[in-house]
Enzyme design. Sequence first.
Site, PDB file in Angstrom:
ATOM      1  N   GLN A   1       7.883  15.684  11.420  1.00  0.00           N
ATOM      2  CA  GLN A   1       8.519  16.930  11.883  1.00  0.00           C
ATOM      3  C   GLN A   1       9.965  17.041  11.374  1.00  0.00           C
ATOM      4  OE1 GLN A   1       6.058  18.444  12.752  1.00  0.00           O
ATOM      5  NE2 GLN A   1       4.746  16.787  13.503  1.00  0.00           N
TER       6      GLN A   1
ATOM      7  N   THR B   1      -1.322  -3.060  19.477  1.00  0.00           N
ATOM      8  CA  THR B   1      -0.914  -1.750  19.960  1.00  0.00           C
ATOM      9  C   THR B   1      -1.477  -1.460  21.347  1.00  0.00           C
ATOM     10  OG1 THR B   1      -1.228   0.622  19.535  1.00  0.00           O
ATOM     11  CG2 THR B   1      -2.897  -0.836  18.641  1.00  0.00           C
ATOM     12  N   ASP B   2      -0.807  -0.576  22.064  1.00  0.00           N
ATOM     13  CA  ASP B   2      -1.316  -0.166  23.386  1.00  0.00           C
ATOM     14  C   ASP B   2      -2.601   0.654  23.261  1.00  0.00           C
ATOM     15  OD1 ASP B   2      -0.183   2.162  22.319  1.00  0.00           O
ATOM     16  OD2 ASP B   2       1.157   2.545  24.022  1.00  0.00           O
ATOM     17  N   GLU B   3      -2.874   1.136  22.038  1.00  0.00           N
ATOM     18  CA  GLU B   3      -4.051   2.003  21.863  1.00  0.00           C
ATOM     19  C   GLU B   3      -5.363   1.280  22.083  1.00  0.00           C
ATOM     20  OE1 GLU B   3      -4.092   4.436  18.425  1.00  0.00           O
ATOM     21  OE2 GLU B   3      -1.967   4.885  18.554  1.00  0.00           O
TER      22      GLU B   3
ATOM     23  N   LYS C   1      -7.991  -2.529  15.628  1.00  0.00           N
ATOM     24  CA  LYS C   1      -6.934  -3.367  16.212  1.00  0.00           C
ATOM     25  C   LYS C   1      -7.492  -4.142  17.411  1.00  0.00           C
ATOM     26  CE  LYS C   1      -3.127  -3.635  15.263  1.00  0.00           C
ATOM     27  NZ  LYS C   1      -2.401  -4.479  14.257  1.00  0.00           N
TER      28      LYS C   1
ATOM     29  N   THR D   1       0.870  -1.179   0.000  1.00  0.00           N
ATOM     30  CA  THR D   1       0.000   0.000   0.000  1.00  0.00           C
ATOM     31  C   THR D   1       0.905   1.228   0.000  1.00  0.00           C
ATOM     32  OG1 THR D   1      -0.008   0.240   2.404  1.00  0.00           O
ATOM     33  CG2 THR D   1      -1.666  -1.252   1.460  1.00  0.00           C
TER      34      THR D   1
ATOM     35  N   TYR E   1      -9.073   3.361  13.976  1.00  0.00           N
ATOM     36  CA  TYR E   1      -7.865   2.523  13.924  1.00  0.00           C
ATOM     37  C   TYR E   1      -7.774   1.630  15.153  1.00  0.00           C
ATOM     38  CZ  TYR E   1      -3.049   1.207  14.924  1.00  0.00           C
ATOM     39  OH  TYR E   1      -1.933   0.485  15.287  1.00  0.00           O
ATOM     40  N   SER E   2      -7.817   2.245  16.356  1.00  0.00           N
ATOM     41  CA  SER E   2      -7.566   1.434  17.551  1.00  0.00           C
ATOM     42  C   SER E   2      -8.702   0.451  17.809  1.00  0.00           C
ATOM     43  CB  SER E   2      -7.271   2.306  18.769  1.00  0.00           C
ATOM     44  OG  SER E   2      -8.256   3.286  18.953  1.00  0.00           O
ATOM     45  N   SER E   3      -9.927   0.812  17.398  1.00  0.00           N
ATOM     46  CA  SER E   3     -11.020  -0.155  17.601  1.00  0.00           C
ATOM     47  C   SER E   3     -10.894  -1.320  16.619  1.00  0.00           C
ATOM     48  CB  SER E   3     -12.390   0.517  17.513  1.00  0.00           C
ATOM     49  OG  SER E   3     -12.548   1.157  16.281  1.00  0.00           O
TER      50      SER E   3
ATOM     51  N   LYS F   1       3.728  10.006  10.019  1.00  0.00           N
ATOM     52  CA  LYS F   1       3.741   9.851  11.467  1.00  0.00           C
ATOM     53  C   LYS F   1       4.502  11.001  12.137  1.00  0.00           C
ATOM     54  CE  LYS F   1       1.598   5.764  11.399  1.00  0.00           C
ATOM     55  NZ  LYS F   1       1.949   4.967  10.295  1.00  0.00           N
TER      56      LYS F   1
HETATM   57  P1  NAD Z   1       3.060   0.651   8.359  1.00  0.00           P
HETATM   58  O1  NAD Z   1       1.825   1.366   7.951  1.00  0.00           O
HETATM   59  O2  NAD Z   1       4.383   1.310   8.236  1.00  0.00           O
HETATM   60  O3  NAD Z   1       3.163  -0.743   7.553  1.00  0.00           O
HETATM   61  C1  NAD Z   1       2.059  -1.561   7.290  1.00  0.00           C
HETATM   62  C2  NAD Z   1       2.440  -2.556   6.199  1.00  0.00           C
HETATM   63  O4  NAD Z   1       1.315  -3.423   5.975  1.00  0.00           O
HETATM   64  C3  NAD Z   1       2.764  -1.902   4.850  1.00  0.00           C
HETATM   65  O5  NAD Z   1       3.914  -2.482   4.295  1.00  0.00           O
HETATM   66  C4  NAD Z   1       1.544  -2.209   3.988  1.00  0.00           C
HETATM   67  O6  NAD Z   1       1.831  -2.293   2.612  1.00  0.00           O
HETATM   68  C5  NAD Z   1       1.097  -3.541   4.572  1.00  0.00           C
HETATM   69  N1  NAD Z   1      -0.339  -3.797   4.353  1.00  0.00           N
HETATM   70  C6  NAD Z   1      -1.372  -2.971   4.605  1.00  0.00           C
HETATM   71  N2  NAD Z   1      -2.536  -3.545   4.259  1.00  0.00           N
HETATM   72  C7  NAD Z   1      -2.231  -4.801   3.796  1.00  0.00           C
HETATM   73  C8  NAD Z   1      -3.008  -5.881   3.314  1.00  0.00           C
HETATM   74  N3  NAD Z   1      -4.336  -5.810   3.230  1.00  0.00           N
HETATM   75  N4  NAD Z   1      -2.367  -7.009   2.949  1.00  0.00           N
HETATM   76  C9  NAD Z   1      -1.013  -7.101   3.016  1.00  0.00           C
HETATM   77  N5  NAD Z   1      -0.232  -6.098   3.454  1.00  0.00           N
HETATM   78  C10 NAD Z   1      -0.837  -4.955   3.846  1.00  0.00           C
HETATM   79  O7  NAD Z   1       2.773   0.183   9.851  1.00  0.00           O
HETATM   80  P2  NAD Z   1       3.770   0.027  11.098  1.00  0.00           P
HETATM   81  O8  NAD Z   1       3.850   1.313  11.814  1.00  0.00           O
HETATM   82  O9  NAD Z   1       5.001  -0.654  10.650  1.00  0.00           O
HETATM   83  O10 NAD Z   1       2.901  -0.970  11.995  1.00  0.00           O
HETATM   84  C11 NAD Z   1       2.997  -2.379  11.827  1.00  0.00           C
HETATM   85  C12 NAD Z   1       2.114  -3.072  12.848  1.00  0.00           C
HETATM   86  O11 NAD Z   1       2.508  -2.704  14.160  1.00  0.00           O
HETATM   87  C13 NAD Z   1       0.623  -2.713  12.738  1.00  0.00           C
HETATM   88  O12 NAD Z   1      -0.127  -3.886  12.990  1.00  0.00           O
HETATM   89  C14 NAD Z   1       0.418  -1.695  13.843  1.00  0.00           C
HETATM   90  O13 NAD Z   1      -0.914  -1.722  14.315  1.00  0.00           O
HETATM   91  C15 NAD Z   1       1.382  -2.203  14.895  1.00  0.00           C
HETATM   92  N6  NAD Z   1       1.902  -1.192  15.845  1.00  0.00           N
HETATM   93  C16 NAD Z   1       2.491  -0.051  15.368  1.00  0.00           C
HETATM   94  C17 NAD Z   1       3.039   0.853  16.275  1.00  0.00           C
HETATM   95  C18 NAD Z   1       3.732   2.124  15.802  1.00  0.00           C
HETATM   96  O14 NAD Z   1       4.180   2.901  16.615  1.00  0.00           O
HETATM   97  N7  NAD Z   1       3.879   2.363  14.510  1.00  0.00           N
HETATM   98  C19 NAD Z   1       2.982   0.591  17.640  1.00  0.00           C
HETATM   99  C20 NAD Z   1       2.357  -0.586  18.080  1.00  0.00           C
HETATM  100  C21 NAD Z   1       1.844  -1.482  17.172  1.00  0.00           C
HETATM  101  O1  TDX Z   2       1.826  16.190  12.756  1.00  0.00           O
HETATM  102  C1  TDX Z   2       1.534  15.658  13.822  1.00  0.00           C
HETATM  103  N1  TDX Z   2       1.491  16.408  14.955  1.00  0.00           N
HETATM  104  C2  TDX Z   2       1.178  15.898  16.174  1.00  0.00           C
HETATM  105  O2  TDX Z   2       1.163  16.623  17.173  1.00  0.00           O
HETATM  106  C3  TDX Z   2       1.229  14.243  13.915  1.00  0.00           C
HETATM  107  C4  TDX Z   2       1.264  13.374  12.696  1.00  0.00           C
HETATM  108  C5  TDX Z   2       0.937  13.727  15.162  1.00  0.00           C
HETATM  109  N2  TDX Z   2       0.897  14.525  16.266  1.00  0.00           N
HETATM  110  C6  TDX Z   2       0.643  13.912  17.589  1.00  0.00           C
HETATM  111  C7  TDX Z   2      -0.525  12.955  17.675  1.00  0.00           C
HETATM  112  C8  TDX Z   2      -0.066  11.963  18.728  1.00  0.00           C
HETATM  113  O3  TDX Z   2      -0.352  12.452  20.024  1.00  0.00           O
HETATM  114  O4  TDX Z   2       1.803  13.118  17.881  1.00  0.00           O
HETATM  115  C9  TDX Z   2       1.452  11.899  18.559  1.00  0.00           C
HETATM  116  C10 TDX Z   2       1.936  10.713  17.750  1.00  0.00           C
HETATM  117  O5  TDX Z   2       1.153  10.666  16.560  1.00  0.00           O
HETATM  118  P1  TDX Z   2       1.295   9.484  15.494  1.00  0.00           P
HETATM  119  O6  TDX Z   2       2.697   9.398  15.029  1.00  0.00           O
HETATM  120  O7  TDX Z   2       0.213   9.652  14.504  1.00  0.00           O
HETATM  121  O8  TDX Z   2       1.078   8.176  16.412  1.00  0.00           O
HETATM  122  P2  TDX Z   2      -0.146   7.663  17.318  1.00  0.00           P
HETATM  123  O9  TDX Z   2      -1.449   8.214  16.867  1.00  0.00           O
HETATM  124  O10 TDX Z   2       0.255   7.826  18.748  1.00  0.00           O
HETATM  125  O11 TDX Z   2      -0.135   6.087  16.916  1.00  0.00           O
HETATM  126  C11 TDX Z   2       1.125   5.392  16.740  1.00  0.00           C
HETATM  127  O12 TDX Z   2       1.416   4.589  17.865  1.00  0.00           O
HETATM  128  C12 TDX Z   2       0.591   3.489  18.098  1.00  0.00           C
HETATM  129  C13 TDX Z   2       1.083   4.524  15.487  1.00  0.00           C
HETATM  130  O13 TDX Z   2       0.789   5.340  14.352  1.00  0.00           O
HETATM  131  C14 TDX Z   2       0.091   3.408  15.627  1.00  0.00           C
HETATM  132  O14 TDX Z   2       0.153   2.546  14.507  1.00  0.00           O
HETATM  133  C15 TDX Z   2       0.421   2.620  16.879  1.00  0.00           C
HETATM  134  O15 TDX Z   2      -0.566   1.661  17.112  1.00  0.00           O
END
Ligand code: NAD
Ligand code: TDX
Length: 343
Positions: A203, A123-125, A163, A38, A159-161, A198
């Site tokens: 930033q 996720t913790d969310e 997950k 994606t 999103y969190s619901s 993100k």
């Molecule tokens: P990301 O968005 O960077 O990556 C998601 C990947 O999944 C992408 O490569 C995308 O192409 C693939 N994908 C999406 N839909 C798909 C589908 N239908 N079939 C096959 N592949 C598909 O996400 P991330 O930040 O690396 O998060 C990965 C996992 O970790 C997620 O399950 C997320 O909920 C969880 N998670 C993320 C965080 C965080 O801080 N980013 C924290 C806790 C848990």
């Molecule tokens: O431009 C921004 N300014 C800002 O203040 C963006 C993009 C975010 N924020 C804030 C929102 C949140 O409080 O920063 C914090 C972090 O935001 P995100 O990076 O969007 O993360 P968050 O919503 O906390 O979720 C992330 O952590 C849990 C991941 O995207 C999720 O996939 C994971 O489950």
Amino acid sequence: MFKNIIVTGGAGFIGSNFVHYVVNNHPEVHLTVLDKLTYAGNKANLAGLPEDRVKLVVGDICDKGLVDSLVKDADAVVHYAAESHNDNSLIDPTPFIQTNIVGTSVLINACRKYNVRFHHISTDEVYGDLPLREDLPGHGEGKGEKFTPDSPYRPSSPYSSSKASSDLLVRAWVRSFGLRATISNCSNNYGPYQHIEKFIPRQITNILSGIRPKLYGTGKNVRDWIHTNDHSRAVWTILTKGKIGETYLIGADGEKNNKEVLEMILEMMGQPKDAYDHVKDRPGHDLRYAIDATKLRTELGWKPEFTDFKTGLKHTIDWYTEHRDWWESQKAAVEAKYAKQGQ
Ligand code: NAD
Ligand code: TDX
């Protein structure tokens, strides 16, 4: 023990980090990455990995036939694939329901059929949010002031619901069908290869592009940051040592509010501390996340290696500075989408 592992979402931020981790540390393992590529998936995240150990299958986890044909020959599935961005889920929840809920159900049905070990990345969310430390009598150190595996599910966003729903499916498949599964709920990850939608990469790349950083609301919202390498090691630990049916929380005691993090980035990048814009807050914005990882630490012996957030953040800033080619072509579109939302 596991020789053939499927990593769903292995071309995304955290999944690709896990793929690199396994290739570098467990030479006996072959990995099949199942990823739809994606907007968030990127083949470049897997560049340079040995072709005889890592195979990329471009496909959808909702595709039952494809999933069945891959799971049949696997020992384990580590499930990262998801729509992962809260802000996107507030614009259109549809793909979140499809990938995060329906996709997970397709995977666990196949794992049930072939009795394949399943690890679910969550996720913790799912636990909703916590009050700020300053509003708590014990300043966040008292019982019940961090998330534990027994915290009630109270997700806030689409999103969190979605997950949370997927976690509940996995739990039910364990109990009703004997699925050999574990679940981990991790806090906010940071590090290289994170999509520039993100917070932290947005930033950093704003500053590198001459755009002022954007802080939602007051910036007092707290996230519990963990370096993605520590997440990968924790997942490997749970996959190989975790108890079937158990949920493990992953976190590295990295609580910081968004304003603090943004000021650190500005300072490290040689900008005045106040060179940013306050923009519209996220609807339903969770206030604070905090993980109690005692179970993972005491029962499985994991501990984080990246304990100094400043150093990890500095490496991350350096990575985005040195890898403009990885993010620059997406920057204008990401910012245009945010601008439309007043953010
Ligand atoms: P990301 O968005 O960077 O990556 C998601 C990947 O999944 C992408 O490569 C995308 O192409 C693939 N994908 C999406 N839909 C798909 C589908 N239908 N079939 C096959 N592949 C598909 O996400 P991330 O930040 O690396 O998060 C990965 C996992 O970790 C997620 O399950 C997320 O909920 C969880 N998670 C993320 C965080 C965080 O801080 N980013 C924290 C806790 C848990
Ligand atoms: O431009 C921004 N300014 C800002 O203040 C963006 C993009 C975010 N924020 C804030 C929102 C949140 O409080 O920063 C914090 C972090 O935001 P995100 O990076 O969007 O993360 P968050 O919503 O906390 O979720 C992330 O952590 C849990 C991941 O995207 C999720 O996939 C994971 O489950």
